[in-house]
Write a protein that holds these residues in place. Structure first.
Motif: not given
Length: 170
Positions: A107-108, A113-114, A64-66, A96-102
């Protein structure tokens, strides 16, 4: 080439072989293992069901993360962020920082939710739980378990004999 240079090349080739042989095995494990079966078997060998379930969630969450990384990357590129090799380094790092922050924030949110759904279902309130996937150990399973214990013991002995080092440059 000096003696030190030969030793360095030998050491680097050993490290390279370690990664060449271990990475495909790790990928095969991740791609072929059913997380629920793996969690049930971990619990069977004595790992707490809370830890086994956490491992199963992690294994289930990796694809899912991928997929989410690819989706966010495509969205960033659609907004005009060029992250190809033609773009300047600063722009690629910013993208890349924008992708990682999003990815981090999504993910959080998913973790929240889980964890809420697990709380609502009273996960962890009982000492034991039943497993949907549960199989009995067969002969081959015991052979592999004994083999792994022997390998770990051999590694501990080698670690003690070599005073904690596996590579001794001369």
């Amino acid at each position: 080439m000096t003696h030190d240079g030969i030793q360095q090349v030998a050491y680097e080739s050993i490290v390279l072989m370690k990664y060449v042989f271990s990475l495909p095995l790790a990928l095969i494990f991740l791609l072929t293992t059913n997380p629920s079966e793996f969690a049930a078997e971990l619990n069977k060998i004595g790992v707490s069901y809370r830890i086994a379930y956490a491992v199963a969630l992690t294994l289930r969450y990796i694809p899912d993360v991928q997929q989410e990384f690819v989706t966010i990357s495509h969205a960033q590129q659609a907004r005009g962020y060029d992250m190809s090799k033609k773009a300047p380094l600063v722009q690629r790092v910013r993208g890349a920082a924008g992708i990682l922050m999003s990815l981090l924030f999504s993910s959080l949110a998913r973790i929240d939710d889980i964890s809420r759904s697990m709380d609502l279902r009273r996960f962890g309130k009982e000492k034991r739980r039943s497993w949907y996937y549960q199989q009995t150990f067969r002969r081959n399973d015991w052979v592999v378990m004994v083999g792994m214990v022997v390998l770990v013991l051999l590694e501990v002995v080698l670690f003690r004999v070599a005073d904690g080092r596996f590579w001794w440059p001369i």
